[in-house]
Design a protein around this motif. Structure first.
Motif, short mmCIF file in Angstrom:
data_model
loop_
_atom_site.label_atom_id
_atom_site.label_comp_id
_atom_site.label_asym_id
_atom_site.label_seq_id
_atom_site.Cartn_x
_atom_site.Cartn_y
_atom_site.Cartn_z
N SER A 110 -13.79 -4.87 -5.61
CA SER A 110 -12.59 -4.56 -6.37
C SER A 110 -12.89 -3.90 -7.70
O SER A 110 -12.00 -3.67 -8.51
CB SER A 110 -11.78 -5.84 -6.62
OG SER A 110 -11.35 -6.37 -5.40
N THR A 169 -2.15 1.87 -10.09
CA THR A 169 -2.57 2.75 -11.18
C THR A 169 -1.43 3.67 -11.61
O THR A 169 -1.22 3.89 -12.80
CB THR A 169 -3.81 3.57 -10.74
OG1 THR A 169 -4.86 2.66 -10.43
CG2 THR A 169 -4.26 4.51 -11.84
N ARG A 213 -6.97 -0.21 1.00
CA ARG A 213 -7.08 -0.73 -0.36
C ARG A 213 -7.03 0.36 -1.42
O ARG A 213 -6.55 0.14 -2.53
CB ARG A 213 -8.33 -1.59 -0.51
CG ARG A 213 -8.20 -2.89 0.25
CD ARG A 213 -9.40 -3.76 0.11
NE ARG A 213 -9.20 -4.98 0.90
CZ ARG A 213 -10.12 -5.91 1.08
NH1 ARG A 213 -11.31 -5.77 0.51
NH2 ARG A 213 -9.86 -6.97 1.80
N ARG A 220 -4.25 -8.29 -2.16
CA ARG A 220 -5.33 -7.33 -1.90
C ARG A 220 -6.33 -7.83 -0.87
O ARG A 220 -6.82 -7.07 -0.04
CB ARG A 220 -6.06 -7.00 -3.20
CG ARG A 220 -7.12 -5.93 -3.01
CD ARG A 220 -7.72 -5.56 -4.35
NE ARG A 220 -8.72 -4.54 -4.20
CZ ARG A 220 -8.48 -3.25 -4.10
NH1 ARG A 220 -7.25 -2.80 -4.11
NH2 ARG A 220 -9.47 -2.38 -3.98
N THR A 223 0.82 -1.21 0.00
CA THR A 223 0.00 0.00 0.00
C THR A 223 0.86 1.26 0.00
O THR A 223 0.33 2.37 0.00
CB THR A 223 -0.95 0.04 1.22
OG1 THR A 223 -0.19 0.19 2.42
CG2 THR A 223 -1.81 -1.21 1.29
N HIS A 252 -3.45 0.96 -2.19
CA HIS A 252 -2.94 -0.13 -3.02
C HIS A 252 -3.34 0.09 -4.48
O HIS A 252 -2.50 0.01 -5.39
CB HIS A 252 -3.50 -1.46 -2.50
CG HIS A 252 -3.09 -2.65 -3.29
ND1 HIS A 252 -3.99 -3.37 -4.03
CD2 HIS A 252 -1.90 -3.25 -3.45
CE1 HIS A 252 -3.36 -4.38 -4.61
NE2 HIS A 252 -2.09 -4.33 -4.27
N ALA A 253 -4.61 0.39 -4.72
CA ALA A 253 -5.10 0.63 -6.08
C ALA A 253 -4.39 1.83 -6.71
O ALA A 253 -4.01 1.80 -7.88
CB ALA A 253 -6.61 0.85 -6.07
N GLY A 298 -11.44 0.40 -5.11
CA GLY A 298 -11.44 -0.35 -6.36
C GLY A 298 -10.42 0.21 -7.34
O GLY A 298 -9.93 1.32 -7.19
N SER A 299 -10.09 -0.57 -8.34
CA SER A 299 -9.12 -0.16 -9.34
C SER A 299 -9.77 0.82 -10.31
O SER A 299 -10.94 0.75 -10.60
CB SER A 299 -8.60 -1.37 -10.11
OG SER A 299 -8.03 -2.28 -9.21
N ARG A 300 -8.97 1.71 -10.83
CA ARG A 300 -9.42 2.66 -11.84
C ARG A 300 -8.81 2.27 -13.18
O ARG A 300 -7.66 1.89 -13.24
CB ARG A 300 -8.95 4.07 -11.48
CG ARG A 300 -9.50 4.58 -10.18
CD ARG A 300 -10.77 5.36 -10.46
NE ARG A 300 -11.29 5.87 -9.22
CZ ARG A 300 -12.52 5.68 -8.83
NH1 ARG A 300 -13.35 5.00 -9.58
NH2 ARG A 300 -12.95 6.17 -7.71
#
Length: 123
Positions: free
Chosen positions: A112, A81, A73, A65, A45, A76-77, A119-121
């Motif tokens: 996620s 990114t 989180r 994750r 992270t 981390h994302a 969540g991821s972008r």
């Protein structure tokens, strides 16, 4: 980590683990195979602090994750990114809620997904 195929294909890799003992063997394997691999002891992270370079086309998350507390989180994302090349992919292997005796471990498809908290972008 599988370094021989990586070295054979000329792939550049980075690996991060919080436990120094867990990175010793991969470091030795990377050196022995001639792989272009950066193996670091650090917090997933806090990839800037760990010195993780980039950009990368593929990220492989092997149960990382799902063990990160929900409030971390997003960091981390964001770290992934920032290191993602245009069109990068994330391959995630993990476990769902209830795998451990706590209220937060595990991930679901919606926890996620892009736009969810942490969540991821898309890049």
């Amino acid at each position: 980590m599988t370094f021989r195929p990586s070295a054979r294909h000329g792939w550049r890799m980075a690996a991060v683990d919080m436990v120094d003992r867990a990175v010793r063997q991969p470091r030795a394997k990377a050196a022995a195979t001639g792989a272009d691999a950066t193996v670091l002891c650090g917090d997933a992270t806090r990839l800037d602090e760990a010195g993780v370079p980039g950009p990368y086309d593929l990220f492989f998350d092997l149960s990382c994750r799902c063990g990160i507390p929900p409030h971390r989180r997003g960091a981390h994302a964001a770290g992934l990114t920032e290191r993602a090349a245009p069109g990068a992919r994330l391959l995630m292997f993990g476990y769902g809620p209830g795998a451990f005796d706590d209220s937060w471990s595990g991930v679901t498809r919606t926890s996620s997904a892009p736009g969810s908290p942490g969540g991821s972008r898309p890049t």
